[in-house]
Write an enzyme that holds these catalytic residues in place. Structure first.
Site, PDB file in Angstrom:
ATOM      1  N   ARG A 142      37.119  36.568 -43.979  1.00 33.12           N
ATOM      2  CA  ARG A 142      37.800  37.071 -42.790  1.00 33.12           C
ATOM      3  C   ARG A 142      39.040  36.263 -42.439  1.00 33.12           C
ATOM      4  O   ARG A 142      40.020  36.802 -41.920  1.00 33.12           O
ATOM      5  CB  ARG A 142      36.832  37.053 -41.613  1.00 33.12           C
ATOM      6  CG  ARG A 142      37.405  37.578 -40.299  1.00 33.12           C
ATOM      7  CD  ARG A 142      36.623  37.041 -39.131  1.00 33.12           C
ATOM      8  NE  ARG A 142      36.556  35.590 -39.200  1.00 33.12           N
ATOM      9  CZ  ARG A 142      35.587  34.866 -38.651  1.00 33.12           C
ATOM     10  NH1 ARG A 142      34.606  35.448 -38.009  1.00 33.12           N
ATOM     11  NH2 ARG A 142      35.597  33.555 -38.755  1.00 33.12           N
ATOM     12  N   PHE A 153      17.858  32.050 -33.021  1.00 36.30           N
ATOM     13  CA  PHE A 153      18.842  31.066 -33.452  1.00 36.30           C
ATOM     14  C   PHE A 153      19.381  31.409 -34.839  1.00 36.30           C
ATOM     15  O   PHE A 153      20.582  31.291 -35.099  1.00 36.30           O
ATOM     16  CB  PHE A 153      18.179  29.684 -33.458  1.00 36.30           C
ATOM     17  CG  PHE A 153      19.054  28.548 -33.896  1.00 36.30           C
ATOM     18  CD1 PHE A 153      19.794  27.826 -32.978  1.00 36.30           C
ATOM     19  CD2 PHE A 153      19.117  28.177 -35.230  1.00 36.30           C
ATOM     20  CE1 PHE A 153      20.595  26.765 -33.389  1.00 36.30           C
ATOM     21  CE2 PHE A 153      19.909  27.121 -35.640  1.00 36.30           C
ATOM     22  CZ  PHE A 153      20.650  26.416 -34.715  1.00 36.30           C
ATOM     23  N   ARG A 173      45.838  26.451 -46.179  1.00 36.22           N
ATOM     24  CA  ARG A 173      44.524  26.217 -46.773  1.00 36.22           C
ATOM     25  C   ARG A 173      44.138  27.407 -47.642  1.00 36.22           C
ATOM     26  O   ARG A 173      44.468  28.543 -47.304  1.00 36.22           O
ATOM     27  CB  ARG A 173      43.459  26.011 -45.687  1.00 36.22           C
ATOM     28  CG  ARG A 173      43.795  24.907 -44.710  1.00 36.22           C
ATOM     29  CD  ARG A 173      42.734  24.737 -43.647  1.00 36.22           C
ATOM     30  NE  ARG A 173      42.487  25.945 -42.877  1.00 36.22           N
ATOM     31  CZ  ARG A 173      42.028  25.950 -41.623  1.00 36.22           C
ATOM     32  NH1 ARG A 173      41.775  24.815 -41.028  1.00 36.22           N
ATOM     33  NH2 ARG A 173      41.817  27.090 -40.989  1.00 36.22           N
ATOM     34  N   TYR A 214      31.193  24.653 -53.027  1.00 42.12           N
ATOM     35  CA  TYR A 214      31.885  24.255 -51.797  1.00 42.12           C
ATOM     36  C   TYR A 214      31.127  24.774 -50.576  1.00 42.12           C
ATOM     37  O   TYR A 214      30.886  24.035 -49.611  1.00 42.12           O
ATOM     38  CB  TYR A 214      33.321  24.790 -51.796  1.00 42.12           C
ATOM     39  CG  TYR A 214      33.993  24.616 -50.450  1.00 42.12           C
ATOM     40  CD1 TYR A 214      34.446  23.359 -50.049  1.00 42.12           C
ATOM     41  CD2 TYR A 214      34.146  25.691 -49.575  1.00 42.12           C
ATOM     42  CE1 TYR A 214      35.030  23.178 -48.808  1.00 42.12           C
ATOM     43  CE2 TYR A 214      34.729  25.514 -48.335  1.00 42.12           C
ATOM     44  CZ  TYR A 214      35.173  24.260 -47.955  1.00 42.12           C
ATOM     45  OH  TYR A 214      35.741  24.073 -46.715  1.00 42.12           O
TER      46      TYR A 214
END
Length: 389
Positions: A190, A260, A200, A143
Site C-alpha cells: 500500500r 487483538f 525507501r 526482511y
C-alpha cells in the site's frame, strides 16, 4: 512529581503514557488485553519501539548503529543505560529507557525471556538490512520476518506464557510468522508512493524488475499498466498467508487476545482488496473508509465472523481479476484455497450471534480507537512498527 496512588506503580504508569504517545492505535488494543498479559505486551512494544528508534535515526553513524542494534537486548538488564543523543520523534523511550527496563525486570521471568530473545533477533536482522536491499522474494520474506514476523512470534509466546492461550499458539512459529508477514506485506504494498517519496524501497526487485527498469518508474503515467500488474502479483503473494492466519486465529480461546489479533488482519485483507488492480496506489493513498473500519472492528469477534470477512474480501478481489493479468491464474488459485477454508453457510448470518458482553467489548474497542481511525492508513504499520525503516 509524586505518583498518584492507584493500581499501577509510577514506572508502569509512565510506560503506559509512553505507549499512548508513541502509538495511540496500539495503546487501545493493548489496554483491552486481560490481566498481566497487558503489562507484558506494553513493555514488549516499548522495547521494540526503542530498538526501532535507534534503527530509524539517520544521525547515528553505521559503525555505531550496527553494534547498538546487536547489543540492544543486553541493555534490558543494565538499570542505568539510556541514549540521549537521538533526534527521532520517539526519542523519549531511549532517554528514559531506565524506566522501561526497570518495568521489564519487574515482569515474570517467562515474559522477560521472550522479550529479550525477540529483541536480540530483531536487532541482528535490522543490522543486516541497514545496507542490504530486498532483492529476491526470499529476502522479502526474510526482511518481513525480522520487522514483523518476529513480533508475531513474540506476541504468540507471550500469549502462551500468560496461560490465556494453549502452548501450541506460542510453539507454532510458522503460523505466528505468517500473521506478521501478512500485515507487513500489506503495508509495503500500500505504501509504494509514500516510500518512494521518502527514498525507501521495499518491493522485491525479483518481482518489479520484470515490469520496469526502476521501481520509481511505476509512478510515471505511461507505466501504469505494468505497475498495476506488478501490484497484483505482490498482492497475490501476500494472500498466500491468509490460510495460516485463519488457522492461527482458530486456535485462540481468550476473547481479548482474539480481538487483538483479528482486528489488524481483517483491516489488512480489506486494504488489499482496495488496492488490488487499483491505479491509485501509484498516485496517492488508498484507504478503507472509517465506517467500514468500525464495522470490521465490531464484527471480528469470533473465527466464523473472521472467515466470513475474509471470504467477502477475496470475492471482491476475484471479481476484479483482469483476464489479461499475468498473475490471474495464481490469484484465482490462492483465492480458491482461501474459499475452501472460509466458505460460510450464510456470510452475514454468521456475524450476528455474539454474546452481549463480546459485542460490548467490540463497541468499546471501536470507541477507544476512533482517533486511530482518523489516521487509518497508519494502523497496521503501528501494529508491526518494530522495524519499518
Amino acid at each position: 512529581p509524586l505518583c498518584p496512588q492507584d493500581s499501577l506503580g509510577c514506572g508502569l504508569r509512565t510506560c503506559y503514557r509512553y505507549l499512548n504517545q508513541t502509538s495511540r492505535s496500539f495503546a487501545a488494543v493493548i489496554q483491552a488485553l486481560d490481566g498481566e498479559l497487558r503489562h507484558a505486551v506494553c513493555i514488549f512494544y516499548l522495547v521494540l519501539r526503542a530498538l526501532d528508534t535507534v534503527e530509524d535515526d539517520m544521525s547515528i553513524p553505521l559503525d555505531v548503529k550496527v553494534p547498538m542494534l546487536h547489543e540492544f537486548h543486553s541493555h534490558l538488564y543494565q538499570p542505568d543505560w539510556k541514549y540521549t543523543e537521538s533526534k527521532e520523534k520517539d526519542r523519549q523511550v531511549l532517554e528514559d529507557f531506565p524506566t522501561i527496563s526497570m518495568e521489564f525486570r519487574n515482569l515474570s521471568k517467562v515474559y522477560q525471556d521472550v522479550i529479550s530473545d525477540i529483541c536480540h533477533k530483531m536487532g541482528v536482522g535490522m543490522a543486516e538490512f541497514l545496507e542490504k536491499k530486498v532483492d529476491s522474494q526470499r529476502e522479502w520474506d526474510e526482511y518481513c520476518h525480522y520487522v514483523a514476523g518476529l513480533v508475531g512470534i513474540g506476541l504468540s509466546r507471550l500469549f502462551s506464557a500468560s496461560e490465556l492461550e494453549d502452548s501450541i499458539v506460542g510453539q507454532d512459529t510458522d503460523l505466528a510468522n505468517s500473521m506478521g508477514l501478512f500485515l507487513q506485506k500489506t503495508n509495503i504494498i500500500r505504501d509504494y508512493l509514500e516510500d518512494q517519496l521518502e527514498g525507501r524501497e521495499f518491493w522485491p526487485r525479483e518481482v518489479w524488475s520484470r515490469y520496469a527498469k526502476k521501481l520509481s518508474d511505476f509512478a510515471k503515467p505511461e507505466n501504469i499498466d505494468m505497475a498495476v500488474q506488478c501490484l497484483n502479483e505482490l498482492i497475490t503473494n501476500a494472500l498466500h498467508h491468509v490460510p495460516d492466519v485463519l488457522t492461527y486465529l482458530s486456535r485462540l480461546k481468550n476473547q481479548s487476545v482474539f480481538n487483538f489479533c483479528a482486528i489488524p488482519q481483517v483491516m489488512a485483507i480489506a486494504t488489499l482488496a482496495a488496492c488490488y488492480n487499483n491505479q491509485q496506489v501509484f498516485r496517492g493513498v488508498v484507504k478503507i473508509r472509517k465506517g467500514q473500519a468500525v464495522t470490521l472492528m465490531m464484527d471480528a469477534t469470533n473465527i466464523q465472523a473472521v472467515k466470513a470477512i475474509m471470504y467477502q474480501y477475496v470475492e471482491e478481489i476475484y471479481q476484479k481479476i483482469p483476464s489479461t493479468d499475468p498473475s490471474s491464474n495464481k490469484t484465482q488459485q490462492v483465492i480458491a484455497s482461501i474459499r475452501a477454508m472460509s466458505l460460510p453457510g450464510s456470510p452475514m448470518a454468521s456475524r450476528h450471534h455474539y454474546s452481549p458482553i463480546y459485542l460490548s467489548c467490540a463497541m468499546l474497542l471501536a470507541a477507544l480507537s476512533w482517533q486511530y481511525l482518523s489516521t487509518l492508513s497508519k494502523a497496521t504499520e503501528e501494529y508491526v512498527q518494530a522495524g519499518d525503516n
